[in-house]
Design a protein around this motif. Sequence first.
Motif, PDB file in Angstrom:
ATOM      1  N   ASP A  80      -1.368  29.529  64.458  1.00 17.52           N
ATOM      2  CA  ASP A  80      -1.609  30.319  65.668  1.00 17.52           C
ATOM      3  C   ASP A  80      -2.492  29.513  66.620  1.00 17.52           C
ATOM      4  O   ASP A  80      -3.126  28.535  66.206  1.00 17.52           O
ATOM      5  CB  ASP A  80      -2.341  31.608  65.241  1.00 17.52           C
ATOM      6  CG  ASP A  80      -2.443  32.631  66.356  1.00 17.52           C
ATOM      7  OD1 ASP A  80      -1.810  32.465  67.414  1.00 17.52           O
ATOM      8  OD2 ASP A  80      -3.183  33.627  66.159  1.00 17.52           O
TER       9      ASP A  80
ATOM     10  N   GLY B 240       0.558  38.995  60.848  1.00 18.61           N
ATOM     11  CA  GLY B 240      -0.113  38.477  62.035  1.00 18.61           C
ATOM     12  C   GLY B 240       0.723  38.718  63.277  1.00 18.61           C
ATOM     13  O   GLY B 240       1.938  38.837  63.219  1.00 18.61           O
ATOM     14  N   ASP B 241       0.038  38.774  64.385  1.00 17.15           N
ATOM     15  CA  ASP B 241       0.705  38.948  65.671  1.00 17.15           C
ATOM     16  C   ASP B 241       0.125  37.889  66.599  1.00 17.15           C
ATOM     17  O   ASP B 241      -1.056  37.993  66.954  1.00 17.15           O
ATOM     18  CB  ASP B 241       0.411  40.366  66.183  1.00 17.15           C
ATOM     19  CG  ASP B 241       1.225  40.734  67.397  1.00 17.15           C
ATOM     20  OD1 ASP B 241       1.823  39.832  67.999  1.00 17.15           O
ATOM     21  OD2 ASP B 241       1.237  41.932  67.750  1.00 17.15           O
ATOM     22  N   PRO B 242       0.823  36.829  66.952  1.00 19.05           N
ATOM     23  CA  PRO B 242       2.277  36.652  66.914  1.00 19.05           C
ATOM     24  C   PRO B 242       2.834  35.805  65.762  1.00 19.05           C
ATOM     25  O   PRO B 242       3.918  35.229  65.931  1.00 19.05           O
ATOM     26  CB  PRO B 242       2.533  35.955  68.252  1.00 19.05           C
ATOM     27  CG  PRO B 242       1.352  35.066  68.441  1.00 19.05           C
ATOM     28  CD  PRO B 242       0.191  35.775  67.790  1.00 19.05           C
ATOM     29  N   GLU B 243       2.183  35.741  64.602  1.00 27.47           N
ATOM     30  CA  GLU B 243       2.780  34.997  63.491  1.00 27.47           C
ATOM     31  C   GLU B 243       4.060  35.668  62.993  1.00 27.47           C
ATOM     32  O   GLU B 243       5.034  35.018  62.604  1.00 27.47           O
ATOM     33  CB  GLU B 243       1.795  34.899  62.324  1.00 27.47           C
ATOM     34  CG  GLU B 243       0.666  33.914  62.532  1.00 27.47           C
ATOM     35  CD  GLU B 243      -0.566  34.560  63.129  1.00 27.47           C
ATOM     36  OE1 GLU B 243      -0.427  35.613  63.777  1.00 27.47           O
ATOM     37  OE2 GLU B 243      -1.670  34.010  62.950  1.00 27.47           O
TER      38      GLU B 243
ATOM     39  N   GLY C   4      -6.200  37.543  70.612  1.00 32.72           N
ATOM     40  CA  GLY C   4      -5.457  37.965  69.420  1.00 32.72           C
ATOM     41  C   GLY C   4      -4.466  36.900  68.974  1.00 32.72           C
ATOM     42  O   GLY C   4      -3.899  36.987  67.888  1.00 32.72           O
ATOM     43  N   GLY C   5      -4.223  35.909  69.817  1.00 32.94           N
ATOM     44  CA  GLY C   5      -3.256  34.841  69.498  1.00 32.94           C
ATOM     45  C   GLY C   5      -2.344  34.603  70.689  1.00 32.94           C
ATOM     46  O   GLY C   5      -1.754  35.545  71.211  1.00 32.94           O
TER      47      GLY C   5
ATOM     48  N   ARG D  88      -2.175  43.172  57.339  1.00 30.62           N
ATOM     49  CA  ARG D  88      -0.885  43.391  58.002  1.00 30.62           C
ATOM     50  C   ARG D  88      -0.339  42.025  58.367  1.00 30.62           C
ATOM     51  O   ARG D  88      -1.014  41.006  58.166  1.00 30.62           O
ATOM     52  CB  ARG D  88      -1.097  44.259  59.252  1.00 30.62           C
ATOM     53  CG  ARG D  88      -2.471  44.041  59.947  1.00 30.62           C
ATOM     54  CD  ARG D  88      -2.458  43.094  61.032  1.00 30.62           C
ATOM     55  NE  ARG D  88      -3.772  42.716  61.518  1.00 30.62           N
ATOM     56  CZ  ARG D  88      -3.962  41.653  62.277  1.00 30.62           C
ATOM     57  NH1 ARG D  88      -2.962  40.869  62.585  1.00 30.62           N
ATOM     58  NH2 ARG D  88      -5.151  41.336  62.707  1.00 30.62           N
TER      59      ARG D  88
ATOM     60  N   ASN E 132      -6.513  39.775  56.986  1.00 27.28           N
ATOM     61  CA  ASN E 132      -5.995  40.871  57.807  1.00 27.28           C
ATOM     62  C   ASN E 132      -4.991  41.623  56.951  1.00 27.28           C
ATOM     63  O   ASN E 132      -4.253  41.013  56.167  1.00 27.28           O
ATOM     64  CB  ASN E 132      -5.336  40.340  59.078  1.00 27.28           C
ATOM     65  CG  ASN E 132      -6.342  39.653  59.984  1.00 27.28           C
ATOM     66  OD1 ASN E 132      -7.312  40.252  60.416  1.00 27.28           O
ATOM     67  ND2 ASN E 132      -6.132  38.379  60.228  1.00 27.28           N
TER      68      ASN E 132
ATOM     69  N   LYS F  66      -5.554  30.486  69.005  1.00 29.55           N
ATOM     70  CA  LYS F  66      -6.399  31.653  69.287  1.00 29.55           C
ATOM     71  C   LYS F  66      -7.026  31.643  70.675  1.00 29.55           C
ATOM     72  O   LYS F  66      -7.300  32.690  71.238  1.00 29.55           O
ATOM     73  CB  LYS F  66      -7.542  31.714  68.275  1.00 29.55           C
ATOM     74  CG  LYS F  66      -7.105  31.935  66.864  1.00 29.55           C
ATOM     75  CD  LYS F  66      -6.740  33.367  66.670  1.00 29.55           C
ATOM     76  CE  LYS F  66      -7.190  33.883  65.334  1.00 29.55           C
ATOM     77  NZ  LYS F  66      -6.788  35.262  65.153  1.00 29.55           N
TER      78      LYS F  66
END
Length: 425
Positions: free
Chosen positions: A211, A288-291, A225-226, A286, A284, A213
Motif C-alpha cells: 500500500d 485492507g482498503d485498497p489492498e 487510509g491508503g 478485515r 486490522n 499510505k
Amino acid sequence: MNILLVGSGGREHALAWKIAQSPLLRRLVIAPGNPGMAAHGELAAMKVTDVPALVALAQEIAADLVVIGPESAVEAGLADALAAAGVPCFGPSRAAGQLESSKAFTKAFCARHGLPTGAYVVCDTAEAAKAALDGFQPPYVIKADGLAAGKGVTIAQTRAEAEAAIDDTLGGRFGAAGARVVIEEFLEGEIGSLFALCDGTHAIVFGHAQDHKRAYDGEQGPNTGGMGTYSPAPLFTDELVEQVRARLAAPAFAAIAQEGSPYRGALFVEFMATAEGPKLVEFNVRFGDPECQVLMLRLESDLLPYLVACATGTLADLPPPVWRDESAVCVVLAAEGYPDKPVTGAAITGAEGPFGEGAQVFHAGTTRDAEGVLRASGGRVLNVCARGNGLVEARERAYAALSQITLPGGFYRRDIGWRALARQD
Ligand code: GLY
C-alpha cells in the motif's frame, strides 16, 4: 446462496464484484452499498453500525452468509448479534475485533504472547505523553488508540510536531478514538500487507500487497487510509510470507482463541520487514482498503467458498486459493482536501468507461444525485484498477483508465508501485 454484504467503500465494491461471479450465488444484497455496486446486487439503505436492522435484513432475505466489510461494523458487534440469531457470518466478534479497535489492546496482546512489534507507551494525558517522548527517537509515531479510518497516525519528524499530534489526538480530533494516545517506536524497513483467513481454528494465508499510505508522491504528505496498492510486490518472497505467517498471523489466531475469542474472518497483518525480521505495525480485522481491490483482481478461485468456510469452521476442507500470474494495481482518486477536509459533491465524469483491456473501476465514495449525476461523497472517491502482464503493464492500464475520468479538485498519486519499479532498475 443468499449473501448480505455490509459496507459501502471500494473494498466492498471489489468483494461484491467477485462474489457476483460465483456460481454459488443466488441473491446478493448490499447494505448500504454504493452506485457502482448496484451492478452486482440489490442495495439496501442502512448504516453499517445499525446492528438490529442488519440482523433483521439478514433474516428477511434468509441469508446463508453475512460478509462484514468495515471495521466499524465489527466494533458495533454485528458478528456477535448474528451469532446470537444463528446467521453465519464472515467477520470477527467485537472482542476479537479489539485487535484493530484498540491499538493499546493490541500492543499489550503482542507483549502477552511474544509477537514481535515495536516498543510503545499508552498515555491518556498530554503531559504524560509529551514526557514519554523522552524514551523515543525521532521520527516519532503517534497514534490514536481507537478507530480513525487510517487517519489517526502521525509520523512526526520533530519533537514539536509530535507534541502537536499529541495535543490534536487527545484534544478531540478523532473523537472518542483519541481518548488515549499510543507512542510507538519507529520501525525501519519496508512495509507490507499480508492477509490470512481463519475459521476459529484453521488458518490460511490469503494474499498480500503493498500500500502507499502517504497522500502525495514520494511518500510525502499526511497519512491516509491508503492511496494505492499493487500485488504481487517483490518484497513478498516465500520466506518472508512464511515468517509473517508463523511469527504474527498464526500466533495471533492461537492467542485470541486462547483468550476466549476464536477468530472468524480476514486478518490483515500490516508489518515492517526489519533487519530483525517482520515486526507488527498493526492488525486490522478485515480486508485492507485498497489492498482488497488488487487481491480480488488477482484471485482466480471462487471467493465465496472461502468466506463461507470461515463462518462454518470448514476452511481445512478447501484447496489453497489460486492466484492469477498477472499483476494488479489500484490507484485511488481522492477528493480535494483528503484526508483532512475532503470536499464532497463534485461531479465525476467518465467513471462508467468503457475502459481499456484489464481495467476495472471500483467506487469508494460516490453517490448519485436526483438527476442521476455521479458525485464525490467521501475522501477516497474511486479506485481505478487494472490487471496486466507484470506491474508495468498493469500500471499503464490503470493510469490510462484514470485519464478518462474527471473529478474537479481531485488528485491521485502518480508513483504507485515505485518500490517494485525501483528494484527492477
Ligand atoms: N490500506 C490500509 C487499510 O486498509 O487500513
